[in-house]
Design an enzyme around this catalytic site. Structure first.
Site, short mmCIF file in Angstrom:
data_model
loop_
_atom_site.label_atom_id
_atom_site.label_comp_id
_atom_site.label_asym_id
_atom_site.label_seq_id
_atom_site.Cartn_x
_atom_site.Cartn_y
_atom_site.Cartn_z
N LYS A 76 7.01 -32.96 -40.04
CA LYS A 76 7.43 -32.08 -38.77
C LYS A 76 8.06 -31.03 -39.51
CE LYS A 76 11.74 -34.41 -38.32
NZ LYS A 76 12.48 -35.52 -37.37
N TYR A 128 30.01 -7.16 -49.86
CA TYR A 128 30.69 -6.85 -48.66
C TYR A 128 32.09 -7.56 -48.24
CZ TYR A 128 26.09 -4.83 -47.53
OH TYR A 128 24.91 -4.10 -47.53
C1 LIG Z 1 12.69 -36.89 -38.64
C2 LIG Z 1 12.46 -37.99 -38.03
C3 LIG Z 1 12.19 -39.25 -39.11
C4 LIG Z 1 12.35 -38.86 -40.43
O1 LIG Z 1 13.72 -39.10 -41.00
P1 LIG Z 1 14.10 -38.90 -42.28
O2 LIG Z 1 15.71 -38.98 -42.39
O3 LIG Z 1 13.79 -37.48 -42.90
O4 LIG Z 1 13.61 -39.90 -43.21
C5 LIG Z 1 11.67 -40.33 -38.61
N1 LIG Z 1 11.84 -40.77 -37.26
C6 LIG Z 1 12.00 -39.84 -36.62
C7 LIG Z 1 11.67 -40.21 -34.88
C8 LIG Z 1 12.26 -38.67 -36.78
O5 LIG Z 1 12.66 -37.62 -35.89
#
Ligand SMILES: *Cc1c(COP(=O)(O)O)cnc(C)c1O
Length: 376
Positions: free
Chosen positions: A49, A272
């Site tokens: 994702k 800054y």
């Molecule tokens: C993002 C996510 C994962 C992956 O988690 P990691 O900590 O990056 O391994 C797995 N399951 C769901 C439902 C997620 O949203």
């Protein structure tokens, strides 16, 4: 009279200013390490994702597919569509946020499998099988049970309703999943609580179901947590899945050009807001990265970059596309490059300096920087 070029060769001027290197061999290595830890018969998928945590979903997914990964999780329909076009047909693509954002028919024609998170999702998705064109074919789905995140998924009560009313019969249910809140902390009692509730809720359906619980950290909690399919994300990209030494290989190397160096000859301030005082003897380097490149402003006066293998603190505030590093202590003159993230200063270590997590470092840099891929 022409000034003489003192510090640089002509060719150094033509080099790129910022490179985000993504090591696909390291991603493949990490996938094999994780899938090798799975108990016999259990599969290891990949969470890609948010454009594979900023590293490029098509490139990452293709590298994983080549290592026999077949289960890919994304958040949305659009992300799924992108992967459908990037991967061979037998890749299984799951949409974590459910059947939202596109027509059901478009999910089905692209073979994108939604994760059903609510009773409404189940009712809506069950109807997809009743379309005349589907001839009663049950639509593929995953079901999400909430076991303690209080985020997505059926509540304990709703899971019992779904089981008692037999609400899943119209679905081709591939997996039932839940998500761990504290998997990166093996000592946390919530892991066992979620595991027990997951087993209890799954058993309430009174029939064998394929189950999926473990994210990256969950894989390291042991075989009890493996079930039929794991869903690692972070560990694939080199982030540490636990509290101990990191077993994963570094994936990301971010380098930025040093544009200018200066010797401080009188008392003054840097950047800054004049937040950082300097006085002689001191040497500073201005480096081509800033918050517009996804280098968080929280690194102001807290970040570290690596030059000639030595750590140099970020001096003053992060600008839109520049930072200044204190290079006073360097024993050799700096070359053209500063390593911002890499083996000597991984995303997890940088995250700690900015008060965040490696996930946010990778997604914010990945969105803004041009990526180059390293693969053998
Ligand atoms: C993002 C996510 C994962 C992956 O988690 P990691 O900590 O990056 O391994 C797995 N399951 C769901 C439902 C997620 O949203």
């Amino acid at each position: 009279m022409q000034p003489v070029l003192k510090n640089k060769s002509d060719s150094s001027y033509a080099q790129p200013l910022l490179t985000l290197g993504v090591d696909l061999d390291a991603v493949a290595h990490n996938y094999l390490l994780l899938s090798g830890k799975m108990k016999t018969g259990a599969d290891c998928g990949a969470v890609v994702k948010a454009d594979a945590y900023g590293l490029g979903a098509p490139e990452i997914a293709r590298a994983l597919y080549a290592r026999n990964c077949r289960h890919f999780f994304v958040a949305t329909f659009d992300e799924g569509l992108l992967l459908r076009r990037a991967l061979p047909k037998d890749a299984l693509l799951y949409i974590l946020h459910g059947p939202h954002g596109a027509e059901g028919a478009d999910f089905i024609s692209n073979d994108l499998i939604p994760v059903l998170n609510t009773l409404d999702d189940i009712a809506y998705w069950s109807q997809q099988g009743q379309r005349p064109s589907k001839q009663g074919q049950r639509p593929k789905a995953l079901l999400h049970l909430d076991t303690g995140m209080n985020r997505l998924g059926l509540t304990e009560k709703e899971a019992h309703v779904a089981a008692e009313k037999d609400l899943l019969t119209a679905l081709d249910l591939r997996y039932v999943l839940s998500h761990l809140a504290c998997a990166d902390d093996p000592a946390h009692p919530k892991n066992r609580e979620q595991l027990d509730l997951f087993k209890k809720l799954a058993a309430a359906f009174g029939k064998p179901l394929r189950l999926s619980l473990a994210n990256s950290g969950g894989i390291f909690l042991g075989e009890d947590y493996h079930f039929d399919l794991a869903r690692p994300g972070a560990a694939l990209y080199g982030l540490n899945p636990g509290p101990g030494p990191n077993p994963m290989r570094n994936v990301v190397t971010l380098k930025a050009r040093i544009l200018q160096q200066r010797e401080i000859t009188q008392k003054g301030t840097v950047g800054y807001g004049a937040s950082r005082a300097v006085e002689p003897p001191a040497k500073l380097a201005a480096i081509n990265i800033g918050y517009a490149d996804g280098y968080l402003r929280h690194f102001s006066d807290h970040g570290t970059v690596v030059i000639n293998g030595e750590k140099c603190p970020v001096a003053g505030r992060v600008s839109m596309d520049l930072i200044v590093a204190d290079i006073t202590h360097l024993k050799t003159p700096p070359g053209d490059w500063a390593e911002i993230i890499g083996p000597a200063h991984p995303a997890d270590a940088a995250a700690a300096e900015a008060g965040t997590i490696g996930y946010e470092i990778l997604t914010s840099l990945g969105k803004a920087c041009k990526r180059t891929y390293i693969a053998s």
